[in-house]
Every structure is written in C-alpha cells, then in structure tokens.
Design a protein around this motif. Structure first.
Motif, short mmCIF file in Angstrom:
data_model
loop_
_atom_site.label_atom_id
_atom_site.label_comp_id
_atom_site.label_asym_id
_atom_site.label_seq_id
_atom_site.Cartn_x
_atom_site.Cartn_y
_atom_site.Cartn_z
N CYS A 193 0.34 -1.27 0.06
CA CYS A 193 -0.14 0.18 -0.25
C CYS A 193 0.87 1.12 -0.11
O CYS A 193 2.13 1.26 0.47
CB CYS A 193 -0.99 -0.17 1.17
SG CYS A 193 -1.56 1.60 1.28
N VAL A 194 -0.04 1.98 -0.93
CA VAL A 194 1.18 3.32 -0.77
C VAL A 194 0.55 4.25 -0.29
O VAL A 194 0.75 5.25 -0.04
CB VAL A 194 1.47 3.79 -2.52
CG1 VAL A 194 2.54 3.27 -2.86
CG2 VAL A 194 0.02 4.07 -3.16
N CYS A 196 -2.64 6.24 -0.25
CA CYS A 196 -3.74 6.96 -1.46
C CYS A 196 -4.49 7.24 -0.57
O CYS A 196 -4.85 6.99 -0.18
CB CYS A 196 -2.62 6.47 -2.31
SG CYS A 196 -4.33 5.49 -2.87
N PHE A 199 -8.99 4.90 -2.28
CA PHE A 199 -9.15 3.10 -1.29
C PHE A 199 -10.28 3.21 -1.46
O PHE A 199 -10.98 1.99 -1.61
CB PHE A 199 -8.93 4.05 0.48
CG PHE A 199 -8.64 2.48 1.09
CD1 PHE A 199 -8.17 1.18 0.36
CD2 PHE A 199 -9.20 2.05 2.30
CE1 PHE A 199 -8.05 0.26 0.93
CE2 PHE A 199 -9.36 1.38 2.84
CZ PHE A 199 -8.11 -0.01 2.75
N CYS A 204 -7.55 -1.49 -6.53
CA CYS A 204 -6.44 -1.20 -5.31
C CYS A 204 -5.14 -1.18 -7.35
O CYS A 204 -5.10 -3.27 -7.02
CB CYS A 204 -6.27 -1.82 -4.30
SG CYS A 204 -3.83 -1.10 -3.53
S1 SF4 Z 1 -5.94 1.89 -2.86
FE1 SF4 Z 1 -5.75 1.53 -0.76
S2 SF4 Z 1 -4.27 -0.01 -0.35
FE2 SF4 Z 1 -4.53 0.26 -2.09
S3 SF4 Z 1 -2.28 1.88 -2.31
FE3 SF4 Z 1 -4.58 3.56 -1.79
S4 SF4 Z 1 -4.61 2.91 0.22
FE4 SF4 Z 1 -3.02 1.93 0.31
#
Ligand code: SF4
Ligand SMILES: Cc1cc2nc3c(=O)[nH]c(=O)nc-3n(C[C@H](O)[C@H](O)[C@H](O)COP(=O)(O)OP(=O)(O)OC[C@H]3O[C@@H](n4cnc5c(N)ncnc54)[C@H](O)[C@@H]3O)c2cc1C
Length: 534
Positions: A193-194, A196, A199, A204
């Motif tokens: 997980c980055v 972001c 979510f 993802c």
């Molecule tokens: S979508 Fe969710 S799980 Fe995937 S990188 Fe972004 S915050 Fe992390």
C-alpha cells in the motif's frame, strides 16, 4: 456434453466464497470456483475517479426492478474477488450483543443461532488472513478478543488526528478503524500500500488492499487441486429426483451452456444473486425455489441504512488515507435515546468527481473543487431490520426485482443530527456557503453494497433456509456462505463476518469431507504462498 465432477463447487469468489476456497485449498480435495466475472483489469483507470464514479466503468450494467416495477441500475460489480475489489476494507467484528435480540425504534432485531464466542476464533483467523490493522481497547463497543489485532492501527493523518482530539474533548471515544491493508508504516518497503486517496470504492492498483482475490483466491489457485472458471454465471441448480441433493450446476459461459457436478455445492453469489439463483432453481420437489420450504428465500433483504455526510471545514483537509477514524458512542443509544442509533466512520477522501458522481446531491454551480478540498467525509450506518416484505424475487424472464421499505429510519435521523451537532461545534461552517456546511445523502435502493439476509440461517426449518452449519435444511449437499445467511445486520460493516463464517463453515466441510488440514500443512502452505506472493 460431459459434466466435470469435483469434490466441492464454490459459486462466487467474494468475501464468502473466496475465503472458503482459501480454507479448503490445502485439503487436496478437488475444488472448483465458478465466477460470473473475469479478473478486474489492472489499468490506470482503477484510480481514475471520473471513470469509477461518473462513467461507472466497473459496474455490471445490469438492470433490476424496484417494487413499483421501475428499472434501476444496481451498484453491482462482478469480478474475481467480488465486491471486496471495491470495498473500503473496514473489517469489523459484530458486537457481542448483536448476536442476541435487540430492540430498535423500528422493531426487533432477531438473535443469531450462534453466539459471538462461537465465531470469535474465526474472527481472529479472518483478521490475520485479511491483514487487519487496529488498536484493541479503544472502541467502547468492542467485543472481547482472544488477542490483539494482528497488525498495529493505521495512523491518522494530521487533520484526522485533530478531529480525533476534538471529538475526545467533547467526551467522545474516537477509535482507529480496523482496516485490512498491506501497509507497514515503520517499513514502507515491506507493504504494497502506498497510502493513497483512492481507497474506498476504487480497486487497488498495487494489490495493497486486502481483498478476497489477492488474499484468498490467488493463493488458493496455487494449489493444483483448485480450479477457477471465470465468466461462468451459474444459472440453475439441478437436483436428484427426490430433491435431496444438488446434482448439477448449470452455467452460462459467454453464451454457451456448461454443466458441473460436485459432492458439495456452495452458493456465494452475494445476498441478492444467491437468493435469485435458488429461486430460479425451482423444480417439482422445490416449487417455491430450491431450499425454500420455509418460504424465506429472498425475504428479509437488508442493506443497512447508510448516509454519506460531508462536513465542510474552515480548514482545508489535505488527508489522503482518510479511513482511519470511527465513533461508536451512539451505537447502543445516547443520553436522549435508550435505543441504538448506529455507527459513524470516515469515508475515503472525496474529490470533485466523486462529489459529482453523488448528483443530484449537489446543486449545479457549487464550487466542487473548493468543497472537496475542505470536506471531511463521513459514512454513518444504522441497523436495517429484516422484514419479510423486503425481498428479492425473480420474474418469468429471470429478471431480478428488489422490494425495499426501511423500517428503522428514526435512529438514523437522530444519528445524523448528532453528527451535525458535533461538527457544528468543531468549526465546520463556512461563511461563504453557510447553508451547505453539512451535506448528507441517504444511500438509495441501488446502493446494494451492504446487502444481506436473504437466505437466513437458524435452528428452525420453518423460519430459516439454512441450518447452523449454513447447509440448506432441505438439501443435503447445498451450502450458502455469503452475507445472505445473516439473520440481522448489526450496524457495522459486514465483510469480516462473512469471512469469519466462511472459515467456520470450512471447518465443518473439512470434517464432512474427511479431509485433514493439519496445522503443519496449513502453515507450510501459507508460508509457501506468502513467499510466492511477495
Ligand atoms: S488503494 Fe488503498 S490499499 Fe491501495 S495503495 Fe491506495 S490506500 Fe493503499
Ligand atoms: C464500494 C463498497 C465499499 C464497501 N466497503 C466495505 C467495508 O469497508 N467493509 C465491509 O465490511 N464491507 C464493505 N463493503 C461490502 C462488502 O464488499 C460485502 O459485504 C462483501 O463483499 C460481501 O461478500 P459476499 O461474499 O456476500 O459477496 P461478494 O463479495 O459480492 O461476492 C459475490 C461473488 O459472486 C459472484 N456471482 C454473483 N452471481 C453469480 C452467479 N450467478 N454465478 C457465478 N458467480 C456469481 C460475483 O461476481 C462475486 O464475485 C463494501 C462494498 C462496496 C461495493
């Protein structure tokens, strides 16, 4: 045409079916997964809010009908991993009292035939499997746990930490949401997980979200005894002459008819589609639909009473990963309410396209960019009660009809008022748009994300379709493990309960099949899979 035979057929690869496949995979039994969708394409559009929320890129496009016969497009997506590809991965256990009978403004929420203690070890295992991060002891309604969360809580970003501090100052007990995510904050290299802002509602791109595809189906398929057939929509279950056992699963595979047979058949298509499949499988022995001597199949449809709430703060909100904070102080009531109100949690961070996708929520001409930059986004949930007239039916042409009237709206209004009062006190007004300082919208019928209850389990075959093992009372080799087995919906998110229950049913099936998954073989298998997985 030949019919391929398996030990177990699982129809649907979401929270229920995917988790069960993972549980059974090391048994060596021949397991077939049938999934009506394909793999969700990994593409830049996964994280494009215009594509996801305005152009509905990943919705099925199918049409269902409401109780007045009006057509609507359900927010359904069909892919390997089911709705967990899109979920917010907030993975709650039901509260201990949720398993008993609970009185609400709108009526009674019935008891479950199992207790919280029966499910606790499986909740613990499901939290491990789905990488749940959390902090035990913060949530005032948290049920007793046999151990800590497997991973530490996901930290709040500064604006949400400030909000949490502000809530505490007003006497509330905010807590870190339990989230299923492959994130290691002390070693960013160690997780996918980055962190972001894509979510909630997005798939993802990095496989960082702990969904049923990534965590369960993919590793299960590394076992030679597990097969997945995609684009395989189960159309009908055929029984033997006495109607006591399912002998064939009839599948539409891109327009071609295929049949499969299994010693055990597990339906896990999601609460609406599982009920529809059983109803469509009516035959002489089961004239009201398969496993429906009780006439409950399709009934008691629940979806939670949900609202999205946007509080527009004077201070900008630059948060990316916003889904970290929850409030359960009103779960069982309030100073002015003896009866339960519900649960409050953060939503994924909105942007202008997500807000526009919520139209007609917003009047045209509002400065969406401004609002998105200042918005703090909440999701509030009140328990939806099971009512027999709220039901899934299928017409002669096989089309799905969904009748729904909400019977527990008063606590939802009260909960909304509580949140508005709270946010008002925390400086969430804006002089330029005073009337819009707090915006809310009830999730409509098409919002079927939290569907449950249509094939309920219970001790009494007259009032339930499944027994305590989630086996059909009327059909010896038929099981259902998606959220349709829920007799009541609670007010917390449903997926972890479907996952934990699938693990519980998995233990029963292993015993029934005479299969042995020793701790050692499970550990060896999991270790091998994790190695390959990284
Ligand atoms: S979508 Fe969710 S799980 Fe995937 S990188 Fe972004 S915050 Fe992390
Ligand atoms: C945007 C969004 C956010 C959500 N956020 C959360 C959250 O934060 N926390 C939470 O707990 N829950 C959340 N949910 C709900 C959660 O995703 C569901 O509760 C969960 O996925 C239900 O699991 P299931 O096994 O019942 O059904 P699903 O996961 O929907 O799986 C059903 C599977 O069956 C397949 N299928 C359907 N019909 C057929 C057929 N006829 N033949 C073959 N295959 C079929 C489908 O394609 C799908 O793969 C969210 C849902 C959405 C959409």
């Amino acid at each position: 045409m030949t019919t391929e035979h398996y030990d177990v057929i699982i129809i649907g690869t979401g929270a229920g079916g995917g988790t069960l496949a993972h549980k059974l995979a090391p048994s060596g039994k021949r397991i077939l997964l049938l999934e009506r969708g394909g793999y969700l394409p990994r593409e830049p559009e996964n994280w494009d809010s215009r594509e996801v929320f305005i152009n509905d890129r990943y919705l099925s496009g199918e049409v269902w009908y409401d109780q007045d016969g009006d057509a609507f497009r359900p927010h359904q997506q069909y892919f390997v991993g089911g709705n967990t590809k899109f979920y917010g991965a907030v993975l709650f256990r039901l509260r201990e009292r949720d398993f008993g009978e609970v009185r609400h403004y709108g009526g009674l929420s019935p008891a479950w035939p199992i207790s919280y203690q029966d499910l606790e070890p499986y909740y613990a295992a499901a939290e491990q499997l789905y990488l749940v991060h959390g902090q035990a002891g913060e949530d005032p309604t948290e049920p007793p746990r046999s151990g800590p969360f497997p991973y530490p809580q996901v930290s709040h970003e500064p604006r949400i930490q400030q909000l949490s501090d502000d809530f505490e100052k007003t006497g509330h007990r905010p807590f870190h949401l339990p989230v299923g995510v492959d994130l290691n904050e002390s070693d960013p290299e160690a997780g996918r997980c980055v962190r972001c802002d894509r979510f909630d509602g997005f798939p993802c791109l990095t496989d960082g979200k702990a969904d049923a595809h990534v965590r369960c189906v993919r590793p299960a398929l590394r076992h030679d005894n597990v097969t997945l057939v995609t684009h395989a929509k189960a159309e009908r279950l055929v029984t033997d002459g006495r109607g006591r056992s399912v002998t064939e699963v009839v599948v539409d595979r891109r327009g071609a008819r295929e049949t499969y047979s299994g010693d055990i058949v597990v339906v896990s298509c999601g609460a609406v589609n599982s009920a529809a499949l059983l109803l469509k499988s009516a035959n002489d022995q089961h004239p009201n639909g398969l496993a429906n001597a009780s006439d409950v199949v399709g009934r008691h449809y629940m979806a939670h009473i949900n609202s999205g709430v946007i509080a527009i703060s004077q201070t900008p909100n630059p948060t990316k990963f916003q889904k970290t904070l929850g409030i359960n102080d009103y779960y069982w009531g309030a100073a002015d309410s003896e009866l339960p109100l519900g649960h409050i949690q953060m939503l994924g961070k909105s942007d202008r396209n997500i807000l526009r996708g919520g139209a007609p929520w917003f009047a045209p001409g509002l400065a969406l960019d401004y609002i998105a930059k200042h918005a703090i986004d909440f999701w509030i949930t009140t328990e939806d009660l099971p009512h027999p007239a709220n039901r899934v039916t299928v017409d002669r042409r096989g089309r799905i009809h969904l009748a729904k009237t909400y019977h527990n709206l008063e606590p939802h209004q009260r909960l909304l008022a509580k949140l508005k009062e709270l946010m008002g006190g925390l400086g969430c007004h804006d002089a330029a748009i005073p009337a819009w300082s707090i915006l809310d919208q009830r999730i409509p019928l098409a919002g079927v994300a939290h569907q449950s209850g249509t094939v309920r389990f219970g001790d009494d075959p007259k009032t339930s379709a499944l027994n305590v093992d989630c086996r059909a009372h009327d059909v010896d080799n038929l099981y259902v493990v998606d959220t349709s087995f829920f007799p009541s919906s609670s007010a917390v998110n449903p997926a972890l309960t479907a996952m934990a229950n699938a693990l519980r049913v998995g233990d029963h099936l292993l015993e029934r099949l005479g299969a042995h998954v020793t701790a050692a073989s499970r550990a060896a298998s999991d270790g091998r899979l994790q190695e390959v997985d990284r």
